[in-house]
Design a protein around this motif. Structure first.
Motif, PDB file in Angstrom:
ATOM      1  N   GLU A 191       6.144  -0.345   2.995  1.00 35.41           N
ATOM      2  CA  GLU A 191       6.686   0.316   1.806  1.00 35.41           C
ATOM      3  C   GLU A 191       5.686   1.359   1.319  1.00 35.41           C
ATOM      4  O   GLU A 191       4.528   1.038   1.036  1.00 35.41           O
ATOM      5  N   THR A 194       3.647   3.535  -0.972  1.00 33.30           N
ATOM      6  CA  THR A 194       3.215   3.421  -2.360  1.00 33.30           C
ATOM      7  C   THR A 194       2.705   4.772  -2.853  1.00 33.30           C
ATOM      8  O   THR A 194       2.485   5.710  -2.075  1.00 33.30           O
ATOM      9  N   GLU A 195       2.482   4.850  -4.150  1.00 38.05           N
ATOM     10  CA  GLU A 195       1.916   6.074  -4.713  1.00 38.05           C
ATOM     11  C   GLU A 195       0.526   6.329  -4.150  1.00 38.05           C
ATOM     12  O   GLU A 195       0.135   7.482  -3.923  1.00 38.05           O
ATOM     13  N   ALA A 196      -0.229   5.256  -3.917  1.00 39.68           N
ATOM     14  CA  ALA A 196      -1.560   5.419  -3.325  1.00 39.68           C
ATOM     15  C   ALA A 196      -1.469   6.030  -1.928  1.00 39.68           C
ATOM     16  O   ALA A 196      -2.316   6.858  -1.553  1.00 39.68           O
ATOM     17  N   ASP A 197      -0.451   5.641  -1.147  1.00 44.32           N
ATOM     18  CA  ASP A 197      -0.246   6.243   0.174  1.00 44.32           C
ATOM     19  C   ASP A 197       0.039   7.736   0.049  1.00 44.32           C
ATOM     20  O   ASP A 197      -0.481   8.551   0.821  1.00 44.32           O
ATOM     21  N   ARG A 198       0.880   8.101  -0.921  1.00 41.07           N
ATOM     22  CA  ARG A 198       1.224   9.519  -1.107  1.00 41.07           C
ATOM     23  C   ARG A 198       0.003  10.330  -1.512  1.00 41.07           C
ATOM     24  O   ARG A 198      -0.218  11.446  -1.010  1.00 41.07           O
ATOM     25  N   VAL A 199      -0.798   9.778  -2.410  1.00 44.73           N
ATOM     26  CA  VAL A 199      -1.996  10.488  -2.866  1.00 44.73           C
ATOM     27  C   VAL A 199      -2.966  10.676  -1.700  1.00 44.73           C
ATOM     28  O   VAL A 199      -3.503  11.773  -1.485  1.00 44.73           O
ATOM     29  N   ASN A 208      -1.687  13.278   0.787  1.00 46.45           N
ATOM     30  CA  ASN A 208      -1.880  14.648   0.296  1.00 46.45           C
ATOM     31  C   ASN A 208      -3.322  15.085   0.432  1.00 46.45           C
ATOM     32  O   ASN A 208      -3.606  16.248   0.762  1.00 46.45           O
ATOM     33  N   ARG A 261       4.954  13.585   3.810  1.00 49.03           N
ATOM     34  CA  ARG A 261       5.788  12.377   3.861  1.00 49.03           C
ATOM     35  C   ARG A 261       5.528  11.592   5.138  1.00 49.03           C
ATOM     36  O   ARG A 261       5.520  10.349   5.128  1.00 49.03           O
ATOM     37  N   ALA A 263       2.200   9.827   4.744  1.00 47.32           N
ATOM     38  CA  ALA A 263       2.318   8.678   3.844  1.00 47.32           C
ATOM     39  C   ALA A 263       2.990   7.499   4.551  1.00 47.32           C
ATOM     40  O   ALA A 263       2.570   6.347   4.378  1.00 47.32           O
TER      41      ALA A 263
END
Length: 267
Positions: free
Chosen positions: A178, A180-185, A188, A205, A208
């Motif tokens: 799943e 997470t926001e940490a993965d997206r950060v 990036n 994407r 992430a």
């Protein structure tokens, strides 16, 4: 089949508990692996892969597996691996062995070291992409585990372009995590590091999603004292579910993984 998996993304205290459990079984596992290397059984294609509710993809024994059997279907070298940055001065960036006073240092990044010229040459196809990236302030600001995941993201992404189709298919089939926001950060941030990732056909994407898959599938590579020194992606071994009461264990020799049954496993 179950093993005690030491995931790099888990909290440090949890990784220590996993390492302690592994250490309690290490003498038996090492002895079994040594015996299997010399005269013991090597098992191939004695498991099937099924998808079960609550477990996702998992490996199921299709015939009885005696204790001491090395499961070659899940053993071998990783799809990609990388040292934790804290180990750059202590271990070879290729074979992960402890460095001697004769260690060779990459003349470009001046961070990664090797035990021999052969290891330096062998690691160059992977290291050349991350070599200039190691000086990035973005990477240097990350914690040890986060930086290792970013470096492994780069290595896996480049390896995906160079590996044979069957190997790539196994990597692409990793159980998705799943996002997470940490993965997206972190994805990036990785995209901002020049040269680390392929310049085309890659999107934050995708990065992430790969980082989320790492969290579910990757392994912390252990040294002889069962401390995590590197991160590795082993797509076949990732089929083994985690258990605190495992019926097989992981033995690392450098980056090479041996999965050994420590008890009789019924079909």
């Amino acid at each position: 089949l179950f093993c005690a998996r030491n995931l790099l993304s888990r909290p440090r205290a949890a990784r220590r508990r996993d390492a302690a459990r592994a250490a309690a079984m290490a003498g038996t596992a090492d002895a079994m692996a040594d015996a299997a290397t010399d005269v013991g059984p090597l098992a191939q294609n004695i498991t099937t892969v099924e998808t079960r509710p609550g477990r996702g993809r998992c490996a199921i024994a299709s015939s009885a597996i005696p204790a001491g059997t090395v499961l070659s279907q899940f053993s071998g070298e990783p799809f990609a691996h990388t040292l934790l940055p804290s180990q750059f001065r202590r271990r070879c960036g290729c074979c992960l062995q402890t460095l001697s006073s004769q260690a060779m240092r990459c003349s470009r990044c001046k961070q990664v070291r090797y035990c021999s010229q052969a290891c330096q040459v062998a690691d160059w196809p992977e290291h050349k992409h991350e070599c200039p990236a190691l000086a990035s302030p973005i990477l240097q600001a990350l914690g040890d585990a986060e930086a290792a995941n970013v470096l492994l993201l780069g290595r896996c992404t480049w390896a995906r372009q160079l590996s044979v189709p069957d190997v790539v298919a196994a990597f692409d089939a990793l159980c998705p995590g799943e996002v997470t926001e940490a993965d997206r950060v972190l994805a990036n941030e990785a995209m901002k590091i020049p040269g680390l990732l392929p310049p085309k056909e890659y999107h934050p994407r995708c990065a992430a999603r790969t980082l989320a898959a790492f969290r579910c599938n990757n392994f912390g590579i252990l040294d002889d004292l069962h401390a995590v020194v590197a991160a590795g992606c082993y797509p076949n071994a990732a089929l083994l579910n985690h258990s605190c009461v495992p019926n097989c264990v992981l033995v690392f020799r450098g980056s090479r993984l041996s999965v050994t049954a420590v008890q009789h496993i019924a079909a």
